[in-house]
Write a protein that holds these residues in place. Structure first.
Motif, PDB file in Angstrom:
ATOM      1  N   VAL A 112      31.021  40.874   7.084  1.00  0.00           N
ATOM      2  CA  VAL A 112      32.430  41.213   7.224  1.00  0.00           C
ATOM      3  C   VAL A 112      33.131  40.663   5.986  1.00  0.00           C
ATOM      4  O   VAL A 112      33.396  39.469   5.895  1.00  0.00           O
ATOM      5  N   PRO A 113      33.386  41.509   4.995  1.00  0.00           N
ATOM      6  CA  PRO A 113      33.914  41.020   3.721  1.00  0.00           C
ATOM      7  C   PRO A 113      35.286  40.356   3.876  1.00  0.00           C
ATOM      8  O   PRO A 113      36.203  40.928   4.440  1.00  0.00           O
ATOM      9  N   GLU A 114      35.379  39.146   3.361  1.00  0.00           N
ATOM     10  CA  GLU A 114      36.649  38.426   3.360  1.00  0.00           C
ATOM     11  C   GLU A 114      37.208  38.287   1.951  1.00  0.00           C
ATOM     12  O   GLU A 114      38.380  37.977   1.773  1.00  0.00           O
ATOM     13  N   ARG A 115      36.340  38.506   0.949  1.00  0.00           N
ATOM     14  CA  ARG A 115      36.766  38.431  -0.445  1.00  0.00           C
ATOM     15  C   ARG A 115      35.921  39.373  -1.271  1.00  0.00           C
ATOM     16  O   ARG A 115      34.806  39.755  -0.879  1.00  0.00           O
ATOM     17  N   ASP A 116      36.424  39.776  -2.432  1.00  0.00           N
ATOM     18  CA  ASP A 116      35.754  40.781  -3.244  1.00  0.00           C
ATOM     19  C   ASP A 116      34.430  40.317  -3.835  1.00  0.00           C
ATOM     20  O   ASP A 116      33.633  41.148  -4.280  1.00  0.00           O
ATOM     21  N   MET A 117      34.184  39.019  -3.858  1.00  0.00           N
ATOM     22  CA  MET A 117      32.986  38.493  -4.502  1.00  0.00           C
ATOM     23  C   MET A 117      31.833  38.260  -3.524  1.00  0.00           C
ATOM     24  O   MET A 117      30.857  37.598  -3.864  1.00  0.00           O
ATOM     25  N   TRP A 118      31.933  38.781  -2.282  1.00  0.00           N
ATOM     26  CA  TRP A 118      30.923  38.478  -1.279  1.00  0.00           C
ATOM     27  C   TRP A 118      29.513  38.906  -1.703  1.00  0.00           C
ATOM     28  O   TRP A 118      28.534  38.180  -1.467  1.00  0.00           O
ATOM     29  N   LEU A 119      29.399  40.078  -2.352  1.00  0.00           N
ATOM     30  CA  LEU A 119      28.076  40.553  -2.753  1.00  0.00           C
ATOM     31  C   LEU A 119      27.553  39.749  -3.947  1.00  0.00           C
ATOM     32  O   LEU A 119      26.367  39.399  -3.993  1.00  0.00           O
ATOM     33  N   ASP A 120      28.414  39.433  -4.885  1.00  0.00           N
ATOM     34  CA  ASP A 120      28.014  38.592  -6.016  1.00  0.00           C
ATOM     35  C   ASP A 120      27.523  37.236  -5.521  1.00  0.00           C
ATOM     36  O   ASP A 120      26.538  36.697  -6.030  1.00  0.00           O
ATOM     37  N   ASP A 121      28.216  36.690  -4.526  1.00  0.00           N
ATOM     38  CA  ASP A 121      27.815  35.396  -3.966  1.00  0.00           C
ATOM     39  C   ASP A 121      26.436  35.495  -3.317  1.00  0.00           C
ATOM     40  O   ASP A 121      25.606  34.583  -3.448  1.00  0.00           O
ATOM     41  N   PHE A 122      26.180  36.602  -2.595  1.00  0.00           N
ATOM     42  CA  PHE A 122      24.878  36.780  -1.950  1.00  0.00           C
ATOM     43  C   PHE A 122      23.778  36.868  -2.999  1.00  0.00           C
ATOM     44  O   PHE A 122      22.705  36.264  -2.844  1.00  0.00           O
ATOM     45  N   ILE A 123      24.026  37.608  -4.068  1.00  0.00           N
ATOM     46  CA  ILE A 123      23.030  37.754  -5.124  1.00  0.00           C
ATOM     47  C   ILE A 123      22.730  36.397  -5.764  1.00  0.00           C
ATOM     48  O   ILE A 123      21.569  36.028  -5.976  1.00  0.00           O
ATOM     49  N   ARG A 124      23.770  35.628  -6.064  1.00  0.00           N
ATOM     50  CA  ARG A 124      23.583  34.330  -6.717  1.00  0.00           C
ATOM     51  C   ARG A 124      22.884  33.314  -5.805  1.00  0.00           C
ATOM     52  O   ARG A 124      22.311  32.346  -6.291  1.00  0.00           O
ATOM     53  N   SER A 125      22.917  33.546  -4.500  1.00  0.00           N
ATOM     54  CA  SER A 125      22.257  32.616  -3.583  1.00  0.00           C
ATOM     55  C   SER A 125      20.743  32.609  -3.765  1.00  0.00           C
ATOM     56  O   SER A 125      20.066  31.661  -3.364  1.00  0.00           O
ATOM     57  N   GLY A 126      20.183  33.685  -4.338  1.00  0.00           N
ATOM     58  CA  GLY A 126      18.754  33.754  -4.592  1.00  0.00           C
ATOM     59  C   GLY A 126      17.901  33.839  -3.349  1.00  0.00           C
ATOM     60  O   GLY A 126      16.712  33.507  -3.370  1.00  0.00           O
ATOM     61  N   ARG A 127      18.480  34.306  -2.244  1.00  0.00           N
ATOM     62  CA  ARG A 127      17.741  34.343  -0.984  1.00  0.00           C
ATOM     63  C   ARG A 127      16.762  35.507  -0.901  1.00  0.00           C
ATOM     64  O   ARG A 127      15.833  35.486  -0.085  1.00  0.00           O
TER      65      ARG A 127
END
Length: 336
Positions: A112-127
């Motif tokens: 549930v997107p709360e901010r525009d960077m949600w996908l970038d954050d997921f990518i950077r998590s390296g999961r």
């Protein structure tokens, strides 16, 4: 050539015994990559004989990989959609099978997107090593930005030549045209469309449906904003019929929506197909099992799931890919 080890403690030891390279052993034991089936079976048999099991976690750590693929469901404008949604669960099952065959685990996330960077954050998590997105919702700009610096993304949804990301999906516009033509051939003239208009896929289905109608019928056709969630779509249909509307033909942008329309109509003694023909979209299992069985526009969900996995793995290997659009098919059953 080195001597054959008396015990197998590593992948190198197994490679010596089998007389092949370390990379060949890795492909045989992980199921990844291209390898002759006889060679794969022989190496696995040798590994079993010596009680050797590959430590996949350690191997992935050395290679800088996770061994997992993220499957994300973005809910920008459809926050009521659940993971149990019949279409999504069907798609997810096929993706899981395709990933398992290629040696990958699946990490599922309902976003549930709360901010525009949600996908970038997921990518950077390296999961995960890559991402399969089921639907675009209203997150086109987010997907586009992420895809410009991260190759390992593919998306199930409507194709747009301006997208920076690779999509796999149906020709939704053509599906809408098929529905309109079939209703017209049945003699239906008082038509209604049920579906959410803010997602690219539903918008294309609605546009295709309306474009195939004669001007006089299109002018009087009702467009009903309806959620993909069963409860919400039933309420929208109930309110529509309670207001006195009596169409003789309905196209719903999903099978769940179509089944909701049929159920709500029955509460007002409107019988399908005697009083009102109904066409859905997707051809989920419920379309065949509901009563009466639902006429629908079929999209190749299984083929699409396999193609999503194939294109993602190709992109992870550095290949360029093109978006793919399947041709939908009208499946005539009893509701229309």
């Amino acid at each position: 050539m080195g001597s054959v080890p008396s015990s197998v403690r590593s992948i190198s030891d197994l490679a010596l015994i089998a007389g092949v390279s370390v990379s060949t052993v890795s492909r045989a034991l992980t199921g990844k990559g291209t390898l002759n089936q006889a060679t794969r079976d022989r190496i696995r048999a040798i590994a079993s004989e010596h009680g050797f099991r590959l430590n996949v976690a350690a191997q992935n750590l050395r290679l800088g990989r996770t061994g997992a693929i993220g499957v994300l469901l973005p809910l920008g404008n459809q926050r009521g959609q659940a993971l149990s949604d019949p279409f999504f669960s069907t798609m997810l099952g096929h993706i899981a099978e395709a990933l398992t065959e290629r040696g990958y685990d699946l990490l599922l996330s309902r976003v549930v997107p709360e901010r525009d960077m949600w996908l970038d954050d997921f990518i950077r998590s390296g999961r995960t090593d890559g991402i399969i997105m089921i639907g675009q919702s209203d997150q086109h700009a987010v997907l586009d930005r992420a895809a410009r610096h991260h190759r390992a993304i593919v998306v199930w949804g409507a194709h747009d030549p301006g997208n920076a990301y690779t999509t796999v999906g149906s020709d939704n516009h053509a599906g809408g045209v098929l529905a309109a033509r079939h209703l017209l051939q049945r003699g239906c003239r008082r038509l209604a469309y049920f579906g959410h208009g803010d997602t690219p896929e539903f918008a294309a289905r609605r546009a295709g449906f309306l474009s195939a109608l004669p001007e006089d019928i299109r002018r009087d056709t009702t467009v009903v904003a309806s959620s993909v969630a069963p409860e919400a779509s039933h309420i929208a249909a109930h309110d529509y019929f309670a207001a006195g509307n009596r169409p003789d033909g309905v196209f719903a942008a999903s099978d769940v929506g179509a089944i909701s329309v049929i159920g709500a109509a029955g509460e007002f003694d409107i019988v399908t197909p005697h009083d009102m023909a109904v066409i859905g979209f997707d051809d989920i299992l419920l379309a065949r099992l509901c009563h009466p069985p639902l006429t629908t526009i079929r999209q190749d969900v299984e083929g699409g799931a396999c193609m999503l996995v194939d294109l993602l793995l190709r992109r992870m290997e550095g290949a360029d890919t093109q978006s793919i659009q399947f041709t939908p098919q009208l499946i005539v059953r009893e509701t229309a």
